[in-house]
Design an enzyme around this catalytic site. Structure first.
Site, mmCIF file in Angstrom:
data_model
loop_
_atom_site.group_PDB
_atom_site.id
_atom_site.type_symbol
_atom_site.label_atom_id
_atom_site.label_comp_id
_atom_site.label_asym_id
_atom_site.label_seq_id
_atom_site.Cartn_x
_atom_site.Cartn_y
_atom_site.Cartn_z
ATOM 1 C CD GLU A 47 -2.071 11.292 -4.757
ATOM 2 O OE1 GLU A 47 -1.124 11.458 -3.947
ATOM 3 O OE2 GLU A 47 -3.242 11.070 -4.393
ATOM 4 C CG PHE A 109 -13.729 17.813 0.952
ATOM 5 C CD1 PHE A 109 -12.839 18.025 2.002
ATOM 6 C CD2 PHE A 109 -13.791 16.549 0.384
ATOM 7 C CE1 PHE A 109 -12.042 16.995 2.478
ATOM 8 C CE2 PHE A 109 -12.995 15.513 0.855
ATOM 9 C CZ PHE A 109 -12.120 15.739 1.902
ATOM 10 C CD GLN A 110 -10.043 15.207 -1.078
ATOM 11 O OE1 GLN A 110 -10.616 14.578 -1.961
ATOM 12 N NE2 GLN A 110 -9.187 14.632 -0.235
ATOM 13 C CE LYS A 159 -17.754 12.075 -7.552
ATOM 14 N NZ LYS A 159 -17.836 11.929 -6.087
ATOM 15 C CG MET A 472 25.473 17.362 -5.051
ATOM 16 S SD MET A 472 27.146 16.960 -5.640
ATOM 17 C CE MET A 472 26.762 15.981 -7.100
#
Lengths: 559, 164
Positions: A47, A109-110, A159, A472
């Site tokens: 993502e 969940f999630q 959802k 760097m």
């Protein structure tokens, strides 16, 4: 109409053709509506990549970039990309799935509180509570992301609001009592700015990302020529004036050019155009442009006096402000008798502060590679950078000739940004070659999106300045920590040629500059995803450099 | 120089707005001394009163950062000379001893406070006033024995026709 259907309809109404994303359980209803629609769904492999793709798309096209992720880890993976876009004022709208309202707040969940998490990394965020709110939420998100000081907006879609149906109203306009965009500058402020500029003996213009965002390059160039004023840029302003324009002084800041840093330090009037004046640009604030009367033009009032104290301000769109200033100056008589001297100083500074060429070193040198890359690419090619040494070499030694052709993660400094941003840029402009100037460390962070390039036919070229080290940080350890290299050595893995081949892309490792130019030319003309592995010296430093804590005059050109 | 300032903020009366406002202070390292919130005459809007310790440059940043938030409609720093600033205190004092009870009643009456509840062990009183007066009241009653207290934080309006 279902929420998911309304969502897809609302995106179409915004003119969206492409979205970047990764699917998942909480966006299944949306994906089902996308099935068979005209919208192109570019599948990122993570993502974070999707958010950077949307960002790259936005910066090149000037239009809103859109990304989509599922709830929980999908949403948290977007966060780096959202924060990167927001700090660089790039118009990105991120959509996240969320657990159904019926279980929201139960640690389902999630489930993750993405509204809370992104509160300080977005310009605005919205959680939809009813399907009927979706059209308004989408319109609002695009409106807020793309107006005023642009930025990232997140819309969280539980959802059940996607599944359930309600009557839908698609608003043409949305308004917010607390969100007014004032583009037109105040005439009095313009009068003051023009008067100050007309009297300047040693004027310098500092152009930032606001010049690019407001498409003000022609006006910027006209003003610089009228005043005979050198133009320095922040990293975000690179490209606002062509790199080969005689008045272009280069990047100002920690890795600014000698001439930009010294001209800014000696200026009597400094016109700051759409720049945040961050610590990387100003270096030590107490020493920043001490003699200058600072005029700050910005669309975001909160930027005025945040870091650098100003004498006068102009609030509004940079292009409109420049037009107003030009109009006023054209009616004044300008004394330019001292400008020749001022420009000679620019030449002198440039000669004095050009880092010496290293001789007797078998490795390709990064500045030479940057110049060879410039020669091998057409003027309108799009270039992104990663973050670190590669970014500063690109900023210093790769000339950009037009706005929106040089893209870099300035504010957040996100390693791994350049490659997916290049993919987004390619999606916006498939007709142009797109090159990511990378380091081996940065590229390693998002290289899995090679699969996206190959599978989605979005060919980009990655030039890996490969020094087997997080360069760097290693440079700082070399210069300021007595060479105690800690957690920077990357070793010989991976073999980037084989890595490219594993993804079905082309991998090459040129040995000479001539070969490098040839390889770039071929990658561009074949329009194939190509990883060019350029082995450079792990000990090579980026110069010029202003050491941390020092002022802009304290320029190192060698170790 | 940092000093205590009071800011009035008119916001959308919506979930999450208080969080966003408080979050701005936290993120930019400004410390909220007190905050009070409630709906205004138009219940779609709410008014917040925040006191914060800041120098004038910081205060300017606070106002500008608040002002650019989408859900913030108006922001104003209140001039203490032209504003009325009040705070309410609820305090529970240990008044098992008759002397303590008498002293409590005396202090509360002197401040035109209210006695809200009395039982054999303690008194709950309400006092309103300027924040300094509340501080002073607390100091005066501390020797009696404060069981617990709760302050609302400052709420404020400008005098005369001045408006947010």
């Amino acid at each position: 109409m279902s929420g998911a259907r309304a969502f897809v309809e609302a995106l179409s109404q915004e003119g969206v053709e492409t979205l970047f994303g990764v699917t998942g359980g909480a966006v299944l209803p949306i994906c089902d509506e996308l099935w068979g629609s005209d919208l192109r769904f570019v599948m990122a492999r993570h993502e974070q990549g999707a958010a950077h793709m949307a960002d790259g798309f936005a910066r090149v096209s000037g239009r809103v970039g859109v990304c989509l992720a599922t709830s929980g880890p999908g949403a948290t993976n977007l966060v780096t990309g959202i924060a990167t876009a927001n700090i660089d004022s790039s118009p990105v709208v991120a959509f996240t799935g969320q657990v159904p309202l019926s279980v929201l707040g139960t640690d389902a969940f999630q489930e993750v509180d993405i509204i809370g998490i992104t509160a300080s990394a977005t310009k605005y965020n919205i959680q939809v509570r009813r399907p009927g709110e979706i059209p308004h939420a989408v319109r609002s998100a695009f409106h807020i992301a793309s107006t005023g000081r642009q930025g990232a907006v997140l819309v969280d879609l539980p959802k059940d609001t996607q599944i359930d149906s309600e009557d839908m109203e698609f608003p043409e306009d949305v308004s917010f009592r607390g969100y007014e965009v004032r583009l037109e500058p105040n005439p009095r402020e313009l009068d003051w700015a023009a008067t100050l500029l007309s009297k300047a003996r040693r004027p310098v213009i500092m152009a930032g990302g606001g010049v690019v965002a407001s498409n003000a390059s022609p006006e910027l160039i006209r003003l610089a020529e009228m005043l005979v004023a050198p133009v320095a840029t922040s990293l975000m302003g690179k490209g606002a004036i062509p790199g080969d324009h005689p008045l272009f002084a280069g990047l100002c800041g920690m890795h600014g050019t000698g001439e930009a840093n010294l001209l800014v330090s000696d200026a009597d009037v400094l016109l700051v155009l759409g720049a945040r004046m961050s610590d990387r640009t100003t270096a030590r604030l107490e020493d920043f442009s001490p003699a200058a009367k600072v005029i700050h033009v910005d669309i975001d009032r909160s930027e005025i006096d945040k870091n650098v104290e100003t004498v006068t301000r102009v609030i509004g769109d940079a292009r409109l402000a420049l037009k107003g200033i030009l109009e006023r100056l054209s009616m004044m008589s300008l004394d330019r008798s001292t400008n020749g001297e001022w420009l000679k100083k620019m030449e002198r500074f440039r000669e004095e502060y050009t880092p010496p060429e290293l001789s007797g070193n078998p490795h390709l040198r990064a500045p030479a590679v940057m110049k060879a890359l410039r020669r091998a690419l057409p003027r309108d090619a799009l270039v992104t950078t990663e973050v670190g040494q590669n970014q500063m070499w690109a900023a210093l030694y790769f000339d950009a000739y037009a706005p929106r052709t040089f893209l870099s993660s300035g504010g957040l400094g996100t390693m791994g940004w350049g490659f997916p941003a290049a993919i987004g840029a390619k999606a916006a402009r498939p007709d142009l070659p797109v090159v990511d100037i990378a380091g081996d460390g940065s590229f390693g962070m998002t290289e899995n999106n090679l699969a996206t390039c190959v599978e989605e036919d979005l060919p980009v070229v990655v030039v890996v300045l490969n020094n087997r080290v997080l360069g760097m940080v290693a440079q700082w350890q070399r210069l300021f920590y007595d060479r105690r290299y800690m957690a920077v050595e990357l070793g010989e893995s991976p073999d980037f040629v084989k890595l490219a081949e594993a993804y079905g892309a082309v991998g090459v490792r040129p040995e000479t500059l001539e070969e490098f130019e040839r390889v770039v030319g071929k990658a561009v003309s074949d329009n194939m995803t190509t990883v060019i592995d350029v082995m450079i010296d792990p000990e090579e430093n980026v110069f010029p450099m202003v050491p941390p804590g020092k002022g802009l005059r304290d320029i190192l050109v060698e170790a | 120089m940092a000093k205590m300032s009071t800011i009035a903020i008119l916001v959308e009366n919506r979930p999450g707005v208080l969080f966003n406002v408080a979050n701005m202070f936290r993120r930019r390292s400004y410390n909220i001394e007190s905050i009070s919130v409630g709906p205004v005459e138009n219940t779609e809007l709410a008014r917040m009163t925040v006191s914060v310790e800041a120098d004038s440059r910081e205060l300017n940043q606070i106002v500008e950062q608040l002002d650019k938030m989408v859900d913030v409609i108006k922001v104003k720093r209140l001039d203490p000379m032209r504003s009325i600033m009040r705070e309410m205190l609820l305090v529970k004092l240990d008044t098992g001893d008759p002397m303590a009870r008498e002293e409590t009643l005396r202090h509360v009456n002197a401040r035109h406070g209210l006695i809200l509840h009395i039982d054999p062990e303690c008194i709950v009183a309400e006092v309103t006033g300027e924040p300094e007066e509340i501080d002073e009241f607390i100091e005066l009653t501390r020797p009696i024995g404060i069981e617990e207290l709760s302050r609302t934080g400052i709420t404020a309006l400008e005098k005369g026709r001045l408006k947010l």
